[in-house]
Design a protein around this motif. Structure first.
Motif, short mmCIF file in Angstrom:
data_model
loop_
_atom_site.label_atom_id
_atom_site.label_comp_id
_atom_site.label_asym_id
_atom_site.label_seq_id
_atom_site.Cartn_x
_atom_site.Cartn_y
_atom_site.Cartn_z
N VAL A 87 -20.46 34.57 12.50
CA VAL A 87 -21.14 35.23 13.63
C VAL A 87 -22.01 36.40 13.13
O VAL A 87 -23.21 36.44 13.42
CB VAL A 87 -20.11 35.69 14.69
N SER A 125 -17.33 25.54 18.78
CA SER A 125 -16.70 26.86 18.69
C SER A 125 -16.55 27.51 20.05
O SER A 125 -17.43 27.38 20.92
CB SER A 125 -17.59 27.73 17.81
N SER A 126 -15.48 28.26 20.18
CA SER A 126 -15.24 29.02 21.41
C SER A 126 -16.33 30.08 21.62
O SER A 126 -16.43 30.64 22.71
CB SER A 126 -13.89 29.71 21.32
N SER A 127 -17.14 30.33 20.58
CA SER A 127 -18.18 31.35 20.73
C SER A 127 -19.24 30.93 21.76
O SER A 127 -20.01 31.77 22.21
CB SER A 127 -18.85 31.63 19.39
N TYR A 149 -25.21 32.40 16.50
CA TYR A 149 -24.24 31.37 16.13
C TYR A 149 -23.75 30.61 17.37
O TYR A 149 -23.73 29.38 17.40
CB TYR A 149 -23.06 32.04 15.40
N ASN A 178 -10.85 30.16 16.78
CA ASN A 178 -10.41 30.97 15.63
C ASN A 178 -9.36 30.29 14.75
O ASN A 178 -8.17 30.65 14.79
CB ASN A 178 -9.91 32.32 16.13
N GLN A 184 -8.87 29.21 3.65
CA GLN A 184 -9.92 30.01 4.29
C GLN A 184 -10.34 31.08 3.30
O GLN A 184 -9.51 31.70 2.65
CB GLN A 184 -9.39 30.65 5.58
N ILE A 195 -9.37 37.77 5.67
CA ILE A 195 -9.77 39.09 5.13
C ILE A 195 -8.54 40.00 5.03
O ILE A 195 -8.30 40.63 3.99
CB ILE A 195 -10.84 39.75 6.04
N TRP A 196 -7.76 40.03 6.08
CA TRP A 196 -6.59 40.93 6.08
C TRP A 196 -5.52 40.47 5.10
O TRP A 196 -4.84 41.31 4.50
CB TRP A 196 -6.04 41.09 7.49
N GLN A 214 -9.58 43.91 21.57
CA GLN A 214 -10.13 42.57 21.71
C GLN A 214 -9.06 41.55 21.28
O GLN A 214 -8.18 41.87 20.48
CB GLN A 214 -11.43 42.40 20.90
N ARG A 275 -18.24 45.51 16.14
CA ARG A 275 -19.21 44.66 15.43
C ARG A 275 -20.22 44.06 16.41
O ARG A 275 -19.82 43.51 17.44
CB ARG A 275 -18.40 43.53 14.77
N ASP A 278 -19.99 40.65 18.81
CA ASP A 278 -18.56 40.32 18.94
C ASP A 278 -18.19 40.10 20.41
O ASP A 278 -18.57 40.89 21.26
CB ASP A 278 -17.76 41.55 18.45
#
Ligand code: UD1
Length: 323
Positions: A87, A125-127, A149, A178, A184, A195-196, A214, A275, A278
């Motif tokens: 995104v 995508s859910s986006s 995106y 997601n 990944q 990332i985390w 969020q 972001r 987002d």
């Protein structure tokens, strides 16, 4: 499910979801033809598949129509997982996102039509829902994407429907929520869980964009693979179907859960600016997937995260106090 004798193409085969799907299809006995331009995908994701004589791999781009026309000879099913997936990157390079995603699907569908491929399954995508306030998201709701995106995926969905209605290709669009899990990538443009996990491994603080209120409906990759397998026998072609865990979590809760599972409770969770592009909340109504496909997700967020952490510790030979 037995797939021997089936010739199946997976695009984005060296990527996160595509490589997991490739392995699953090979396990079930299919002949799999994988393509990937190796822009985001990695050959190492295919290390098992490449040992299997039922697997062929081509470094190729879905924007190359002539290549696809040769490839789709005698193919039964195409799983189109290749995409421009980020995104925030789409906000920086909208034209590239459109080129890969929209021109990509047009080529896939045109080649499928010319080569009489029965079935095309597409990773949407859910986006596409954007920031509409109603939750959970149902497939027939208004779609208001707020990133390039999201727009590109919406255009792809429309082409999938049109190619069913106009040309009779059995298309199934799966709207992923997601997805996370093994393979990944841990890069700044990857999904937040990857990332985390990288941050946790390196003993770094976790950074939340915005206030962390969020939420997302994080879906473990194994459940997504199951949805794809079910989609091969979808008797409602042309449909768009949400694929999610059906249980959202806020980013604040996710950060705490990941820290707890890892046992590294001294790590800090920090906040920074929100972001651009987002969406705030995302949560799937999966009743259509249950009714049409018989989809029944097996992994809660905690179970999925534990599986992912376990996979990571084994692969990298490190100890994570998974609790
Ligand atoms: C993700 C996917 C996208 C997919 C969509 C719906 C990626 C890169 N993007 O988008 O392809 O179509 O889900 O399935 O996998 N966040 C932080 N800190 C970070 C990183 C992210 O707080 O270090 C936040 C973001 O601001 C966002 C949330 O985590 O609110 C999720 O972000 P991300 O994992 O990038 O996913 P989506 O943008 O939802």
């Amino acid at each position: 499910m037995e797939l021997s004798g089936k010739r199946i193409v997976v695009t984005g085969a060296a990527g996160f979801i595509g490589s997991n799907l490739t392995d699953k299809l090979l396990e079930l006995g299919a002949n799999v033809i994988g393509i990937d331009n190796l822009f985001n995908g990695r050959r190492s994701n295919l290390s098992n598949a490449l040992k299997n004589t039922n697997f062929e791999f081509y470094k190729a781009d879905v924007r190359d129509l002539n290549f696809l026309l040769d490839l789709f000879e005698d193919v039964n099913v195409i799983f189109h997982e290749a995409a421009f997936t980020s995104v925030p990157q789409s906000v920086m390079m909208p034209e590239n996102c459109n080129d890969v995603n929209v021109n990509g699907i047009i080529n896939i569908l045109n080649a499928a039509r010319k080569k009489d491929v029965e079935n095309v399954v597409f990773a949407s995508s859910s986006s596409v829902y954007g920031d509409t306030p109603t939750l959970p998201k149902k497939e027939n709701m208004r779609r208001l994407p707020i990133s390039p995106y999201g727009v590109s995926k919406l255009a792809c969905e429309a082409y999938m429907q049109v190619y069913y209605h106009v040309y009779g290709i059995k298309t199934t669009t799966l709207r992923y929520f997601n997805v996370y899990g093994p393979r990944q990538r841990d890069s700044p443009y990857s999904g937040v869980i990857a990332i985390w996990l990288g941050n946790i491994i390196r003993d770094e603080d976790l950074v939340i964009f915005g206030d962390g209120k969020q939420s997302r409906d994080f879906t473990y990759v194994e459940d997504v693979l199951e949805a794809n397998l079910l989609a091969m026998n979808n008797t409602y072609p042309g449909e768009i179907i949400n694929i999610g865990a059906g249980s959202p979590i806020t980013l604040n809760d996710l950060a705490h859960l990941m820290v707890k599972i890892s046992g590294k409770t001294t790590l800090n969770i920090k906040h920074t600016d929100p972001r651009p592009g987002d969406i705030v909340h995302s949560f799937a109504d999966i009743s259509k997937a249950r009714d049409i496909l018989g989809f029944n997700p097996q992994y809660s967020q905690e179970q999925g995260l534990k599986e992912y952490f376990k996979w990571y510790s084994i692969k990298h030979n490190i100890t994570l106090g998974i609790s």
